[in-house]
Design an enzyme around this catalytic site. Sequence first.
Site, short mmCIF file in Angstrom:
data_model
loop_
_atom_site.label_atom_id
_atom_site.label_comp_id
_atom_site.label_asym_id
_atom_site.label_seq_id
_atom_site.Cartn_x
_atom_site.Cartn_y
_atom_site.Cartn_z
N LEU A 155 0.82 -1.21 0.00
CA LEU A 155 0.00 0.00 0.00
C LEU A 155 0.86 1.26 0.00
O LEU A 155 2.01 1.26 0.45
CB LEU A 155 -0.96 0.01 1.19
CG LEU A 155 -0.42 0.07 2.63
CD1 LEU A 155 0.03 1.46 3.03
CD2 LEU A 155 -1.50 -0.39 3.58
N ARG A 156 0.28 2.35 -0.54
CA ARG A 156 0.94 3.66 -0.50
C ARG A 156 0.22 4.52 0.53
O ARG A 156 -1.00 4.46 0.65
CB ARG A 156 0.81 4.37 -1.86
CG ARG A 156 1.56 3.73 -2.99
CD ARG A 156 1.02 4.24 -4.31
NE ARG A 156 -0.40 3.93 -4.45
CZ ARG A 156 -1.19 4.37 -5.43
NH1 ARG A 156 -0.70 5.16 -6.36
NH2 ARG A 156 -2.46 4.04 -5.49
N GLY A 259 10.95 10.40 -0.86
CA GLY A 259 11.15 10.37 0.59
C GLY A 259 10.22 9.32 1.16
O GLY A 259 9.82 8.39 0.45
N CYS A 262 9.47 4.34 3.39
CA CYS A 262 9.83 3.06 2.74
C CYS A 262 11.00 3.14 1.78
O CYS A 262 12.01 2.47 2.00
CB CYS A 262 8.61 2.49 2.03
SG CYS A 262 7.32 2.03 3.20
N1 LIG Z 1 4.11 2.95 5.88
C1 LIG Z 1 3.90 2.35 4.73
O1 LIG Z 1 3.38 2.94 3.79
C2 LIG Z 1 4.32 0.92 4.52
C3 LIG Z 1 3.90 0.23 3.37
C4 LIG Z 1 4.30 -1.09 3.17
C5 LIG Z 1 5.09 -1.73 4.13
N2 LIG Z 1 5.49 -1.04 5.23
C6 LIG Z 1 6.26 -1.76 6.25
O2 LIG Z 1 5.34 -2.12 7.30
C7 LIG Z 1 5.98 -2.07 8.58
C8 LIG Z 1 5.23 -1.12 9.49
O3 LIG Z 1 5.31 0.18 8.97
P1 LIG Z 1 4.45 1.40 9.56
O4 LIG Z 1 4.77 2.59 8.75
O5 LIG Z 1 3.02 0.95 9.69
O6 LIG Z 1 5.10 1.49 11.03
P2 LIG Z 1 4.78 2.48 12.24
O7 LIG Z 1 6.07 2.80 12.85
O8 LIG Z 1 3.87 3.56 11.76
O9 LIG Z 1 3.93 1.58 13.26
C9 LIG Z 1 4.42 0.51 14.00
C10 LIG Z 1 3.54 0.31 15.25
O10 LIG Z 1 3.93 -0.90 15.91
C11 LIG Z 1 3.81 -0.72 17.32
N3 LIG Z 1 4.58 -1.76 18.00
C12 LIG Z 1 5.94 -1.91 18.04
N4 LIG Z 1 6.26 -3.03 18.73
C13 LIG Z 1 5.09 -3.61 19.13
C14 LIG Z 1 4.76 -4.78 19.86
N5 LIG Z 1 5.70 -5.62 20.33
N6 LIG Z 1 3.45 -5.07 20.08
C15 LIG Z 1 2.47 -4.22 19.62
N7 LIG Z 1 2.73 -3.12 18.92
C16 LIG Z 1 4.02 -2.80 18.67
C17 LIG Z 1 4.28 0.71 17.52
O11 LIG Z 1 3.84 1.24 18.75
C18 LIG Z 1 3.67 1.42 16.29
O12 LIG Z 1 2.38 1.92 16.60
C19 LIG Z 1 7.43 -1.66 8.28
O13 LIG Z 1 8.20 -2.82 8.15
C20 LIG Z 1 7.33 -0.95 6.95
O14 LIG Z 1 8.53 -1.01 6.22
C21 LIG Z 1 5.11 0.25 5.46
O1 LIG Z 2 6.81 9.48 -10.09
C1 LIG Z 2 7.05 9.63 -8.88
C2 LIG Z 2 6.42 8.87 -7.87
C3 LIG Z 2 6.75 9.09 -6.54
N1 LIG Z 2 7.68 10.02 -6.21
C4 LIG Z 2 8.06 10.21 -4.78
O2 LIG Z 2 8.34 8.94 -4.22
C5 LIG Z 2 8.01 8.91 -2.83
C6 LIG Z 2 7.15 7.70 -2.52
O3 LIG Z 2 5.88 7.85 -3.12
P1 LIG Z 2 4.77 6.69 -3.12
O4 LIG Z 2 5.36 5.48 -3.68
O5 LIG Z 2 3.56 7.22 -3.76
O6 LIG Z 2 4.47 6.57 -1.56
P2 LIG Z 2 4.76 5.50 -0.39
O7 LIG Z 2 3.61 5.60 0.52
O8 LIG Z 2 6.13 5.71 0.13
O9 LIG Z 2 4.66 4.04 -1.10
C7 LIG Z 2 5.79 3.29 -1.49
O10 LIG Z 2 6.37 2.60 -0.41
C8 LIG Z 2 5.44 1.70 0.25
C9 LIG Z 2 6.17 1.14 1.46
O11 LIG Z 2 6.98 0.06 1.17
C10 LIG Z 2 5.00 0.63 -0.73
O12 LIG Z 2 4.11 -0.26 -0.07
C11 LIG Z 2 4.35 1.28 -1.94
O13 LIG Z 2 4.00 0.28 -2.89
C12 LIG Z 2 5.33 2.28 -2.55
O14 LIG Z 2 4.71 2.96 -3.65
C13 LIG Z 2 7.35 10.25 -2.54
O15 LIG Z 2 8.28 11.11 -1.93
C14 LIG Z 2 6.95 10.79 -3.91
O16 LIG Z 2 6.95 12.20 -3.95
C15 LIG Z 2 8.31 10.78 -7.20
O17 LIG Z 2 9.17 11.62 -6.90
N2 LIG Z 2 7.97 10.55 -8.51
#
Ligand SMILES: NC(=O)c1ccc[n+]([C@@H]2O[C@H](COP(=O)([O-])OP(=O)(O)OC[C@H]3O[C@@H](n4cnc5c(N)ncnc54)[C@H](O)[C@@H]3O)[C@@H](O)[C@H]2O)c1
Ligand SMILES: O=c1ccn([C@@H]2O[C@H](COP(=O)(O)OP(=O)(O)O[C@H]3O[C@H](CO)[C@@H](O)[C@H](O)[C@H]3O)[C@@H](O)[C@H]2O)c(=O)[nH]1
Length: 442
Positions: A155-156, A259, A262
């Site tokens: 997810l984004r 930025g 991820c």
């Molecule tokens: N943020 C994104 O868009 C995104 C997308 C895809 C994958 N990921 C991955 O998913 C994972 C989570 O990312 P996030 O951005 O949701 O993290 P986050 O830091 O926003 O949230 C993590 C949560 O886990 C809780 N936590 C930590 N240890 C715990 C425990 N032992 N028991 C219960 N809760 C606990 C923290 O208090 C926090 O609320 C990362 O590995 C990240 O790389 C993130």
């Molecule tokens: O053409 C583009 C697309 C994105 N960005 C930048 O790239 C960064 C990431 O953007 P986006 O991918 O939309 O957001 P995220 O929520 O970080 O999602 C990425 O990172 C997540 C965490 O792993 C993954 O789950 C998603 O598939 C992946 O898209 C941002 O700073 C955007 O401004 C650009 O500069 N140019």
Amino acid sequence: MKKIAVVGTGYVGLVTGVCLSDIGHDVTCVDIDEQKVEKMKKGISPIYEPGLDELMKKNIKNGRLHFTTSHKEAFKDAEVIYIAVGTPQKEDGSADLQFVEQAAKDIAENIERDGVVVVTKSTVPVGTNDKVRTWIKQHLKKDIHFDVVSNPEFLREGSAIYDTFHGDRIVIGADNERAASIIEEVNKPFGIPIFKTDIHSAEMIKYASNAFLATKISFINEIANICEKVGANIEDVAYGMGLDTRIGPQFLRAGIGYGGSCFPKDTKALVQIAGDVDHKFDLLEAVINVNNKQQVKLVEKARNRFGSLQGKKVALLGLAFKPNTDDMREAASIVIAKELVKDGAFVVAYDPIAMENAKCVIDDEIMYANSIEEALRDADIAMIVTEWDEIKNLPLDTFVRFMKTPVVFDGRNCYALEEVAKHNVEYHSIGRESILRNVVSI
Ligand SMILES: NC(=O)c1ccc[n+]([C@@H]2O[C@H](COP(=O)([O-])OP(=O)(O)OC[C@H]3O[C@@H](n4cnc5c(N)ncnc54)[C@H](O)[C@@H]3O)[C@@H](O)[C@H]2O)c1
Ligand SMILES: O=c1ccn([C@@H]2O[C@H](COP(=O)(O)OP(=O)(O)O[C@H]3O[C@H](CO)[C@@H](O)[C@H](O)[C@H]3O)[C@@H](O)[C@H]2O)c(=O)[nH]1
């Protein structure tokens, strides 16, 4: 319908839990952060994500979504447990697995149901699911059979709910058919294509996907930098490239780099993962270096334009790492603010949603404005950092009306050059010619 527990309620855990309850599962989300849990129990999301509050309230009301700080309560009867805790980067760039290890211990000490499937949603280096299995085994209180499945998240932020219901694929990595088919069954109502593979390949798919998308961004940014020098227009170049279905139009938006929580950390982690098996990932290292340089591109352009930024008032428009999120992790605005303050500029920043989070992460002395107009008032320079709708749709004459000198550095190419040409604005963007009209610099 399954009884599901989700460990960690950040961007991924909370969205996953809420969406799983929405498709009919009985979900308990557990987090160690008491304040967060108190809020969520009332149906208030601790993060800004469009549509999340409404979906939370709906599913709390229909009795399928619960929140707790007690792992024991969450895991009682759970048939499936998702690990969605953070995996931040360590100083050397590798993934810090301490939260995943703790979650595994919490699971081991509290599971009660035989055959429970533990699903790793956190982004973790190849081989981590093997470690999760070992950590759980080491701390199990009873002789309970469990399986471990990798189910990376794509997810984004800013469109997390939409992505969960409309993603391109769901990847399930398992070492036995029973576990794989349970997780397939859990996800079926989403109606998204499911790809089943082994655990190590699933773990690698996540890093390879993020690294590839980051590569696309750094590639187009390098092309943009060359366009500026040869007199080509990156918007037309990217469009023309994207018409080739083998290339595709997505992730070719040139700007001030990527930025977020991820891409920066996952690219560095993959360089480490490769390094651990004696492979120097030259291409990805270049992608990271290009991005680091790109983040300060606007400051560089302003330095070239003005000579010195000492005493200049700079309006920083947009602080979040992308629009529609309050997430400030690795946002370009942090680096830009630091550079401007270092040069002696006076920075006034504005963001529609991320301002409170920004105050916690931007250490430097900057001011915050309550509106775009307030930020622009008497400014010498405007820098567009994040393309929020409110910023993208700002009429160009606002720069003329409020700024001391309407000199705009646009890091997200928000305006068409033909439109800018109709206004008395000096305009510098990424990968396009600058418009230097009638603006007297002081
Ligand atoms: N943020 C994104 O868009 C995104 C997308 C895809 C994958 N990921 C991955 O998913 C994972 C989570 O990312 P996030 O951005 O949701 O993290 P986050 O830091 O926003 O949230 C993590 C949560 O886990 C809780 N936590 C930590 N240890 C715990 C425990 N032992 N028991 C219960 N809760 C606990 C923290 O208090 C926090 O609320 C990362 O590995 C990240 O790389 C993130
Ligand atoms: O053409 C583009 C697309 C994105 N960005 C930048 O790239 C960064 C990431 O953007 P986006 O991918 O939309 O957001 P995220 O929520 O970080 O999602 C990425 O990172 C997540 C965490 O792993 C993954 O789950 C998603 O598939 C992946 O898209 C941002 O700073 C955007 O401004 C650009 O500069 N140019």
